[in-house]
Design a protein around this motif. Structure first.
Motif, PDB file in Angstrom:
ATOM      1  N   ARG A 134     -31.494  -6.594   2.815  1.00  0.00           N
ATOM      2  CA  ARG A 134     -32.191  -7.235   3.930  1.00  0.00           C
ATOM      3  C   ARG A 134     -33.635  -6.735   4.054  1.00  0.00           C
ATOM      4  NH1 ARG A 134     -29.011  -7.361   9.568  1.00  0.00           N
ATOM      5  NH2 ARG A 134     -27.439  -8.418   8.328  1.00  0.00           N
ATOM      6  N   CYS A 135     -33.827  -5.410   4.062  1.00  0.00           N
ATOM      7  CA  CYS A 135     -35.183  -4.872   4.272  1.00  0.00           C
ATOM      8  C   CYS A 135     -35.759  -4.215   3.022  1.00  0.00           C
ATOM      9  CB  CYS A 135     -35.200  -3.894   5.450  1.00  0.00           C
ATOM     10  SG  CYS A 135     -34.432  -2.299   5.107  1.00  0.00           S
ATOM     11  N   GLY A 136     -34.963  -4.093   1.961  1.00  0.00           N
ATOM     12  CA  GLY A 136     -35.477  -3.574   0.693  1.00  0.00           C
ATOM     13  C   GLY A 136     -35.510  -2.055   0.589  1.00  0.00           C
ATOM     14  N   GLN A 137     -35.158  -1.359   1.647  1.00  0.00           N
ATOM     15  CA  GLN A 137     -35.180   0.111   1.639  1.00  0.00           C
ATOM     16  C   GLN A 137     -34.235   0.666   0.568  1.00  0.00           C
ATOM     17  OE1 GLN A 137     -37.081   2.101   3.972  1.00  0.00           O
ATOM     18  NE2 GLN A 137     -36.438   3.778   2.630  1.00  0.00           N
ATOM     19  N   ILE A 138     -34.696   1.709  -0.124  1.00  0.00           N
ATOM     20  CA  ILE A 138     -33.881   2.339  -1.164  1.00  0.00           C
ATOM     21  C   ILE A 138     -33.353   3.680  -0.646  1.00  0.00           C
ATOM     22  CG2 ILE A 138     -33.977   3.407  -3.466  1.00  0.00           C
ATOM     23  CD1 ILE A 138     -36.157   1.227  -4.062  1.00  0.00           C
ATOM     24  N   TYR A 139     -32.096   3.975  -0.954  1.00  0.00           N
ATOM     25  CA  TYR A 139     -31.464   5.232  -0.501  1.00  0.00           C
ATOM     26  C   TYR A 139     -30.857   5.965  -1.686  1.00  0.00           C
ATOM     27  CZ  TYR A 139     -31.821   3.056   4.099  1.00  0.00           C
ATOM     28  OH  TYR A 139     -32.302   2.464   5.233  1.00  0.00           O
TER      29      TYR A 139
END
Ligand SMILES: [Zn+2]
Length: 256
Positions: free
Chosen positions: A225-230
């Protein structure tokens, strides 16, 4: 004058929610009017969401719409956790299909912790009570708040008045209350936007990583959804320990 009044007797942790007129602790209230049970109970400071069941003086269960006669006593009982919102009761005849939350701004940090534990949780700091009640009703979500007036609304069927003030304590409180310990899926959801995280190949995102992260980690997830990588850094074990401590148990995480 007892014959011209309705007596409400509160039980369990509902007693602590009663508006206090005097300094002495009291569990019963005499009301010199009658109305439906929901209105009478809420006039004493207890939102309907906090009530598990109501019994009449004869010991019969009644609904929120019940209008007691003068001279009658209603016993108002707290929920007995764990509360299963997918099961119908007399007070809550329309159960939810599944557990999901909407979090009020006064417990905003709880939203992030619930998402970290994998629970579908909506939150926006700009949402007012109208918006929260509307979304909760439309999507069948449990409202979490410290605001009693929000929970008194007819549009709010499922909700919980959060009792503790520390966000980690609140997490333990809510997970225990709704019996969700076994449903925790740590780090499966984006804490920022509530998206469900997907595994992603390191090669695909390598140009977005800091040099040190690129060197030290090989397993990554991405929020579609927001493209954040973890990735699994030391902060993961810290969060797992904090959440576990708030539940007073270990959190099993097969992916950890
Ligand atoms: Zn996201």
């Amino acid at each position: 004058m007892e014959t011209m009044s309705v007596r409400l007797e509160f039980h369990g942790d509902l007693v602590a929610l009663l508006k206090r007129n005097e300094n002495k602790p009291e569990t019963a209230r005499l009301l010199f009017r009658t109305a439906c049970a929901k209105d009478l109970i809420e006039s004493q400071g207890v939102p309907h969401t906090e009530v598990g069941y109501i019994t009449t003086g004869e010991g019969c269960e009644c609904s929120f719409m019940y209008i007691p006669r003068f001279g009658e006593t209603l016993h108002v009982w707290a929920h007995t956790p764990p509360v299963d919102v997918t099961r119908a009761t007399l007070l809550f005849p329309n159960p939810l299909e599944d557990v999901s939350f909407i979090v009020d701004v006064n417990v905003g940090r709880l939203a992030k912790l619930l998402r970290l534990a994998g629970f579908d949780t909506l939150y926006h700091p700009d949402w007012d009570d109208d918006r929260i009640a509307e979304i909760a009703e439309g999507e069948g979500r449990i409202v979490l708040t410290r605001d009693r007036e929000l929970l008194k609304r007819n549009a709010v069927t499922w909700g919980r008045l959060v009792r503790t003030s520390d966000p980690w304590d609140q997490f333990g409180e809510i997970v225990s209350f709704f019996g969700l310990e076994e449903r925790i899926e740590l780090f499966s959801r984006c804490p920022t936007c509530n998206g469900i995280l997907e595994a992603v190949e390191k090669e695909e995102i390598i140009d977005r990583l800091e040099p040190l992260t690129r060197l030290m980690y090989n397993t990554f997830t991405r929020c579609p959804r927001c493209g954040q990588i973890y990735w699994r850094g030391s902060h993961h074990s810290h969060i797992r320990e904090k959440l576990a401590a708030s539940l007073k148990k270990s959190i099993f995480d097969p992916k950890g």
